[in-house]
Scaffold this motif. Sequence first.
Motif, short mmCIF file in Angstrom:
data_model
loop_
_atom_site.label_atom_id
_atom_site.label_comp_id
_atom_site.label_asym_id
_atom_site.label_seq_id
_atom_site.Cartn_x
_atom_site.Cartn_y
_atom_site.Cartn_z
N ASP A 415 39.11 44.49 48.34
CA ASP A 415 39.21 45.58 49.32
C ASP A 415 39.93 46.80 48.75
O ASP A 415 39.57 47.94 49.03
N ILE A 416 40.97 46.58 47.95
CA ILE A 416 41.74 47.71 47.40
C ILE A 416 41.04 48.32 46.19
O ILE A 416 40.96 49.55 46.06
N LEU A 417 40.49 47.49 45.30
CA LEU A 417 39.84 48.00 44.09
C LEU A 417 38.42 48.50 44.37
O LEU A 417 37.84 49.20 43.54
N GLY A 418 37.87 48.13 45.54
CA GLY A 418 36.52 48.59 45.89
C GLY A 418 35.46 48.04 44.96
O GLY A 418 34.55 48.74 44.55
N ALA A 419 35.58 46.76 44.61
CA ALA A 419 34.65 46.13 43.68
C ALA A 419 34.56 44.64 44.00
O ALA A 419 35.49 44.06 44.57
N ASN A 420 33.43 44.04 43.65
CA ASN A 420 33.33 42.59 43.77
C ASN A 420 34.33 41.94 42.82
O ASN A 420 34.43 42.34 41.66
N ILE A 421 35.04 40.94 43.30
CA ILE A 421 36.02 40.23 42.48
C ILE A 421 35.46 38.84 42.17
O ILE A 421 35.13 38.08 43.10
N VAL A 422 35.36 38.51 40.89
CA VAL A 422 34.80 37.24 40.46
C VAL A 422 35.92 36.30 40.02
O VAL A 422 36.72 36.64 39.15
N LYS A 423 35.96 35.14 40.65
CA LYS A 423 36.89 34.08 40.24
C LYS A 423 36.13 33.09 39.37
O LYS A 423 34.99 32.72 39.70
N LEU A 424 36.74 32.66 38.27
CA LEU A 424 36.08 31.76 37.34
C LEU A 424 36.31 30.30 37.72
O LEU A 424 37.32 29.94 38.33
N GLU A 425 35.36 29.46 37.32
CA GLU A 425 35.43 28.03 37.62
C GLU A 425 36.64 27.38 36.94
O GLU A 425 37.38 26.61 37.54
N SER A 426 36.83 27.70 35.67
CA SER A 426 37.97 27.17 34.92
C SER A 426 38.64 28.35 34.24
O SER A 426 38.15 28.87 33.25
N GLU A 427 39.77 28.76 34.79
CA GLU A 427 40.42 29.99 34.32
C GLU A 427 41.59 29.63 33.41
O GLU A 427 42.66 29.30 33.87
N GLN A 428 41.32 29.68 32.11
CA GLN A 428 42.36 29.37 31.13
C GLN A 428 42.85 30.63 30.41
O GLN A 428 43.73 30.56 29.57
N GLY A 429 42.24 31.78 30.73
CA GLY A 429 42.71 33.04 30.21
C GLY A 429 42.77 33.11 28.70
O GLY A 429 41.84 32.70 28.00
#
Length: 498
Positions: A415-429
Amino acid sequence: MKYVIGIDLGTSAVKSVLVSAEGSVVCEHSESYPLHNPKPGWSEQNPEDWAERTIASLRKLMEKSAVDPSEVEGLSFSGQMHGLVLVSAEGKVLRPAILWNDTRTTLQCRRIEKTMGSKLLDIARNRALEGFTLPKLLWVQEHEPEILSQADVFLLPKDYVRYRLTGSFAMDYSDAAGTLLLDVAGKAWSPEIAEAFDLPLSLCPKLVESSELTGTLLPDVAEAAGLLASTKVFAGGADNACGAIGAGILGEGKTMCSIGTSGVVLSYESRKDINPQGKMHFFNHGEEDAFYVMGVTLAAGHSLSWFKDTFAKDLSFDSLLAGIEKVPAGSGGLLFTPYISGERTPHPDADIRGSFIGMDSGHTLKHFARSVMEGITFSLLESIDIIRQSGKEITEVTAIGGGAQNETWLQMQADILGANIVKLESEQGPAMGAAMLAAYGCGWFTSLAECAERFIRPAKTYVPDKDQVETYSGLFSIYQDVYGQTQGLNERLAAYRK
């Protein structure tokens, strides 16, 4: 079965992940080490702690996974950026490492600006900030000249650990870009910058690509780590570059938002002639001949941790944030600016401090917690805005880090960034990015992008709510006014900080 290992050398701990050829994280293990603050504003660590804990982490990883060492083909690194490690010709560390979050070098930054002028942005593409490596070198030059005279080479944190594992000195371009000594577009150490400060270029290690083979494990290290001495060791990259690789930021328009202790907005850039003129960082990517622009919020997740520890110490994070989605956008007119450690983007200001604006007796702990989350995200939007103003369209952002663990915060980011936000299945960065560099270096894939298609899987997408976007757009304009209207007040208050 074959595997690679990604090692992420952070500020508080080192994490090792064992990743299969299918991109699955089979096992992981972390080992912590101390942070030392001998004086106000100083932040140091013992490089040997990193090396010992990394070897211990690898040993535990192999023990827990029960994988045959012969099946581990290679390993690579992600590391905290900018930290100065001075090493003698005999390989001895000459003083504690001065870290990225050390702020003792303000005077040295002013010296760099005065000496280099606009040439610094033309060559290094970044402003002189306290966190970077060159100011730290100049501090040692001025305050500990006997130490600098003994130094044969300077390294960054992960490069020292890799030296301890392989016996060879090297530094990759993505990490070297954060030293202020690299000609970023030319991919070479800058004689002009080094000579301007009487620093011999011989202090700078050999430059390599992030996926380049830098050796194999020393026999005694391999035995202690539970691995074979033939295990290939690849250069690795800066934590933000590896975080980008691990999030699949490997093509034009790809953008990432990482909320950890600090907050990072990072967008892929293929053009080497881009010069943000210090508004954002411009660094070499871990992908060969690619770059990225990056904005930083110094106290992102740290702002929320500080708030919890100060005002809700007995609550867990889950308890603190439970029900926060019921607080309306804007937190009932309460606004937070996350400048509790100074700020980086778009205000490179070590003296600015945070604010709660609009407090009234109707606000509860939940209002304050939500306003902290909103303020952090507004700060990240300032970086997104700069990228958009350069002509890039950002319609999708991959979220990683602590900010990707809370559904309310993920929706808030959309809502703030005005973009779709994608969460990853396995987020190990960054650890996954390091493992991907090893997989690509081992020849499993023809490109990092091909590796990303196998290793990275989206789990859920959060779409902006039009009404919330409109509400936050109005609040953001107020947020942007706070810096200018509190800067003078903070300068006056600085005399009372003890």
